[in-house]
Structure formats: C-alpha cells, structure tokens
Design a protein around this motif. Structure first.
Motif, PDB file in Angstrom:
ATOM      1  N   HIS A 131       0.844  -1.191   0.000  1.00 53.57           N
ATOM      2  CA  HIS A 131       0.000   0.000   0.000  1.00 53.57           C
ATOM      3  C   HIS A 131       0.881   1.243   0.000  1.00 53.57           C
ATOM      4  O   HIS A 131       1.741   1.393   0.864  1.00 53.57           O
TER       5      HIS A 131
ATOM      6  N   ALA B 258      -7.912  -5.725  -7.475  1.00 53.96           N
ATOM      7  CA  ALA B 258      -7.444  -6.707  -6.497  1.00 53.96           C
ATOM      8  C   ALA B 258      -7.938  -8.117  -6.828  1.00 53.96           C
ATOM      9  O   ALA B 258      -7.196  -9.094  -6.728  1.00 53.96           O
TER      10      ALA B 258
ATOM     11  N   ASN C  93      -0.432  -9.036   0.645  1.00 53.43           N
ATOM     12  CA  ASN C  93      -0.832  -7.629   0.585  1.00 53.43           C
ATOM     13  C   ASN C  93      -0.384  -6.903   1.853  1.00 53.43           C
ATOM     14  O   ASN C  93      -0.942  -7.126   2.931  1.00 53.43           O
TER      15      ASN C  93
ATOM     16  N   LEU D 162      -0.685  -3.946   3.823  1.00 54.52           N
ATOM     17  CA  LEU D 162      -1.565  -2.777   3.908  1.00 54.52           C
ATOM     18  C   LEU D 162      -0.923  -1.628   4.678  1.00 54.52           C
ATOM     19  O   LEU D 162      -1.380  -0.497   4.597  1.00 54.52           O
TER      20      LEU D 162
ATOM     21  N   ASP E 140     -14.222   2.294   8.380  1.00 55.92           N
ATOM     22  CA  ASP E 140     -14.140   2.982   7.095  1.00 55.92           C
ATOM     23  C   ASP E 140     -13.858   4.478   7.295  1.00 55.92           C
ATOM     24  O   ASP E 140     -14.685   5.210   7.830  1.00 55.92           O
TER      25      ASP E 140
ATOM     26  N   ARG F 203     -10.856   6.550   1.228  1.00 52.29           N
ATOM     27  CA  ARG F 203     -11.034   5.265   1.869  1.00 52.29           C
ATOM     28  C   ARG F 203      -9.686   4.572   2.023  1.00 52.29           C
ATOM     29  O   ARG F 203      -9.034   4.241   1.040  1.00 52.29           O
ATOM     30  N   GLU F 204      -9.273   4.370   3.263  1.00 50.27           N
ATOM     31  CA  GLU F 204      -8.066   3.581   3.524  1.00 50.27           C
ATOM     32  C   GLU F 204      -8.492   2.116   3.422  1.00 50.27           C
ATOM     33  O   GLU F 204      -9.559   1.745   3.896  1.00 50.27           O
ATOM     34  N   PRO F 205      -7.662   1.270   2.775  1.00 39.31           N
ATOM     35  CA  PRO F 205      -8.095  -0.122   2.577  1.00 39.31           C
ATOM     36  C   PRO F 205      -8.451  -0.811   3.891  1.00 39.31           C
ATOM     37  O   PRO F 205      -7.755  -0.665   4.892  1.00 39.31           O
TER      38      PRO F 205
ATOM     39  N   GLU G 126     -11.631  -6.426   3.699  1.00 33.06           N
ATOM     40  CA  GLU G 126     -11.816  -6.355   2.243  1.00 33.06           C
ATOM     41  C   GLU G 126     -10.627  -6.935   1.492  1.00 33.06           C
ATOM     42  O   GLU G 126     -10.797  -7.595   0.464  1.00 33.06           O
ATOM     43  N   ALA G 127      -9.425  -6.660   2.006  1.00 37.13           N
ATOM     44  CA  ALA G 127      -8.221  -7.179   1.347  1.00 37.13           C
ATOM     45  C   ALA G 127      -8.234  -8.707   1.382  1.00 37.13           C
ATOM     46  O   ALA G 127      -7.856  -9.369   0.408  1.00 37.13           O
TER      47      ALA G 127
ATOM     48  N   SER H 242      -0.910   6.826   6.411  1.00 38.59           N
ATOM     49  CA  SER H 242      -2.235   6.576   5.856  1.00 38.59           C
ATOM     50  C   SER H 242      -2.783   7.865   5.274  1.00 38.59           C
ATOM     51  O   SER H 242      -2.530   8.952   5.804  1.00 38.59           O
TER      52      SER H 242
END
Ligand SMILES: *Cc1c(COP(=O)(O)O)cnc(C)c1O
Length: 451
Positions: A209, A224, A240, A242, A249, A257-259, A263-264, A373
């Motif tokens: 990231h 992704a 990944n 991050l 969120d 939006r930070e991952p 979701e990853a 971030s």
C-alpha cells in the motif's frame, strides 16, 4: 570542569557526581563548539544552569510525555497511536505483576502466549489464521522469509517504495532472501504485466500500500480480484502489505477510503500484513492474517521467536481489538475519537483553554491522519494561534517545546498554531496552564528581558 560540575551539584541537589561531571563536560563541549563557530561564549552561570537541566533530564524518565498539537493524528515522531484507557490499564496490569501469559489456568499446565490474542484478531478481521509480531516490518520480512527465500517475488514498480526509517521494500525482500522482480511502470501497472513476469522461479505477488505518498494523473493499478485470480491460476501466493490497515471505514469521516483489512482478505489475498499502532490505534505490533496453511509456516520459522511480541504488547493489542469487537472503537480508541471529533466539540474545548488570555485566538486549521495513511487527505480542524509582540514564532515554539509538559505545535504564516484535533481531552488542563504561563496576562503585558 570541576567548577562547573560543582555548580551543577549546587543547582540540582541530589544529582550524583558522575552525572554532574558528565553534564558539565557535555555543556562545556557545546560551548566550545559554539565559540568555534564564531558565537559568543555563554556566561559560567548559564553553562551551569544548562548543565543542571541536562543532568535532571538524564535522571528523569524517557520518552517524556508531550502534547501533540501538530494536527497529525498518527505522528511517527511522537509515538504514533495513543492507547485507550482500557488498553493502558491492561498493559499496566500485565507489566506490573504476574499473569497467565504462558500458563493455562484451567489445567495448571503450560499455555500459549499467542492464545490470548489470535482468536480476537481472527474475530475482528474475519481471517482464518493470524500471527502477531513486534511490528509490521517484522511481519513483512518474516512472511517473505518463510515463503519466498531463494525464489522470486513480483512487485509493481510503483509499489517498490520506502516507508521511512530504513524500511524499503527492495531491501526487505533482499534481506529475507527473496528476489525482487519489478513489474509494470512507475505510474501504470496492469494484471497482464504481472502475468507476463511470472517464471518458474516466481512464488508470490506482493502488493504494498503506497502509505505515504499519492500518485495523481495518468495512473493505473490492477483490480485486487483480478490479481487474486491470476495468483490462483498460476499457483502463486498473493501477499498484501496494507501498512496501516483499517477496521473501520475512514470515508465515513470525509476522508478517502483507507483499505480495510477484511476487504483485502475477501478480495483474495492469501496474507495481509498491517501495523498495530497506525489506524488500528493500539500498541506497536505487526499482524499477519490469512489462510491457515499459509500463516502456519511463518509461525514455525526460527525468527518468529525473535520477533515475538512481549506481554505488554499482547495486553494492549487485545484490549484495543476488544473495543472493535464490542463496537465501541469510535468512542474508545483515541485515534478514531480524533478522526471522528466534530469541530464544534474542538471549539468548545479550545474556548475553555484560551479563556482569559488575550494573546490567543482560534483559527480554522487542517489536520491529517498521518502515520502512513491517507497522504494529502485533511480533516477540518481548529487551532489555537498565539499572537503577540516581541515573540517570533520559532522562539515561541521552542518555549512550548521546553515547557514542563512539552507542547509540539506547528508554525504557519509566522504564527505558532496548536491544532486541537490531536490534543487528548485529558491534556486540556495542562495545555491551558502551559499557555497561561507562557502567554497569560502576566507575561503577556511586558515581555521578560531574555538578556
Ligand atoms: C508503516 C508501514 C510498514 C512498517 O510498519 P511498522 O509497524 O512501522 O514496522 C510497512 N509497510 C507499509 C505499507 C507501511 O505503511
């Protein structure tokens, strides 16, 4: 030097002689350097006073608590995430006495330290398996060392980055024994680029990231899920990193939006790594989550022992994750309280702090999440600006930094600004006292002669 050391001992009674002697030596050395640069030599009393201050600092605790008024929430130089009260208590309880760290209370036999934490990590992230280490740098290193030693890892050129403090992706890969294979271009990388780069030697695709910079303009990075499909087809691991990794969120609060960690994982990463003390808001730690069969070999590496977290980290991380489990992170985890705070609340607090001090006024400000971030993203905020004659901003900023409870602000348009978003509410009283001492009616009316 003896004369100075004795003067230091008189100024700071109780300071051991060898500490006074050392402080005297260092102070005299500093004066010598200043003189050799053409500055005037300080008066002997000033040297002794500076030496006494130095000796007291040596004997005091460190790192010293400071008030972060920079407006950068996760400030790497100021210790990143502050812990919640509950996490703080958990750390204190674990550190100040004995605990069942590696003891099974039910059987009276040996227990596992990781049992205290891994269930909770799995629960909040939805991952099948987890491993907690000292920091995310260790997590990334160990994941590669376990799975990619002597093999090739594909990394997009735009993600072959430096996080700071010596963490450079190519160097970490090399140290782990893996070989880096660059993919795509600096600004655009497609799934086909990865597909073309795969050889018999390739064992993994690693995504990183871009935590602390943003690319704008003609850019492209692969979807992704498509990348996960490619990894699956070719029998490659998808790792990944991050960095920050969020459980909530950030876009709810007007930010990009930070991952999200979940979701990853859902998008098909086999391993996801993130820090404990960035957006998670806990103690310094590195977390690896992912498939059980991929996490297990990492935990078995000899270096997993070298990177294992101590009891304070485990206690603090578990308590922090508990806030997420109970759905109270926004109200309890300081990083998220700061992200979510309304400007009206900041204004109420700031008004109480500056009340009765004429040299302080409130101005609009912009805060940032920081800590790798959301680079370039800001949150509307409110700052206390210090106004007044005879004080240039650098001098004021320094006086704030050397206050009994140091206050770290920032200088903007030649004025010192103290951003309220990053001041912990429990520090409002100390901040008010510090500001009154510095700019209150007494010292504000006539500037003390600094001679
Ligand atoms: C911050 C960061 C790291 C390093 O994490 P530490 O917990 O500081 O060791 C690694 N990768 C990325 C993408 C980061 O943002």
């Amino acid at each position: 030097m003896d004369v100075v050391a004795q003067a230091i001992e008189r100024l700071a009674p109780g300071v051991p002689t060898r500490v006074a002697v050392r402080a005297a030596r260092e102070e005299i050395e500093a004066v010598r350097r200043a003189v050799s640069r053409g500055r005037e030599a300080a008066a002997p009393e000033a040297i002794a006073e500076a030496g006494a201050l130095r000796a007291r600092l040596v004997l005091g605790d460190a790192p010293r608590p400071v008030i972060n008024a920079t407006g950068v929430i996760i400030h790497t130089n100021l210790g990143r995430a502050p812990l919640s009260d509950r996490a703080l208590n958990a750390v204190q309880a674990a550190a100040g006495g004995y605990s069942d760290l590696e003891y099974d209370l039910a059987t009276g036999g040996r227990g596992s330290r990781s049992n205290h934490i891994l269930d909770v990590v799995r629960e909040v992230t939805g991952a099948e398996a987890a491993l907690v280490l000292n920091n995310n740098a260790a997590a990334v290193f160990l994941a590669l060392e376990a799975h990619a030693r002597g093999r090739e890892v594909l990394v997009a050129r735009g993600e072959s980055i430096e996080i700071g403090g010596g963490f450079r992706i190519p160097d970490i890969l090399q140290a782990s024994g893996a070989r880096l294979r660059d993919v795509g271009t600096t600004n655009r990388t497609r799934v086909e680029d990865y597909a073309r780069a795969v050889t018999d030697e390739t064992v993994a695709i690693m995504r990183v990231h871009p935590s602390n910079f943003a690319q704008v303009g003609f850019t492209e990075s692969p979807d992704a899920r498509e990348l996960a499909s490619l990894a699956r087809e070719r029998g490659l691991l998808l790792i990944n990193d991050l960095g920050s990794g969020a459980l909530l969120d950030t876009s709810t609060y007007g930010l990009a939006r930070e991952p999200l960690i979940g979701e990853a994982l859902e998008a098909g990463a086999d391993l996801v790594t993130f820090s404990g003390d960035k957006l998670l808001g806990g103690p310094q730690a590195g977390v690896i989550v992912g498939l059980a069969e991929v996490v297990a070999p990492i935990a078995r590496r000899p270096l997993a022992r070298a990177f294992r977290p101590d009891k304070m980290t485990i206690a603090g991380l578990r308590a922090t994750l508990g806030h997420y489990l109970r759905g109270e992170a926004i109200d309890q985890v300081p990083v998220w309280q700061m992200i979510a705070a309304g400007t009206d609340t900041l204004q109420d607090r700031a008004e109480r702090i500056i009340q009765g001090t004429s040299r302080l006024r409130l101005v609009e400000s912009l805060a940032a999440v920081g800590g790798g971030s959301l680079p370039g993203q800001t949150l509307p905020s409110l700052a206390i600006e210090i106004d007044g004659p005879g004080n240039d901003a650098e001098d004021l900023a320094q006086r704030l930094r050397i206050a009994p409870r140091p206050v770290i602000g920032r200088i903007q348009a030649d004025r010192v600004r103290l951003d309220m978003r990053t001041v912990l509410p429990r520090d409002d009283g100390v901040l008010r006292e510090t500001l009154q001492e510095l700019c209150g009616p007494r010292s504000g009316q006539s500037e003390p002669d600094e001679g």
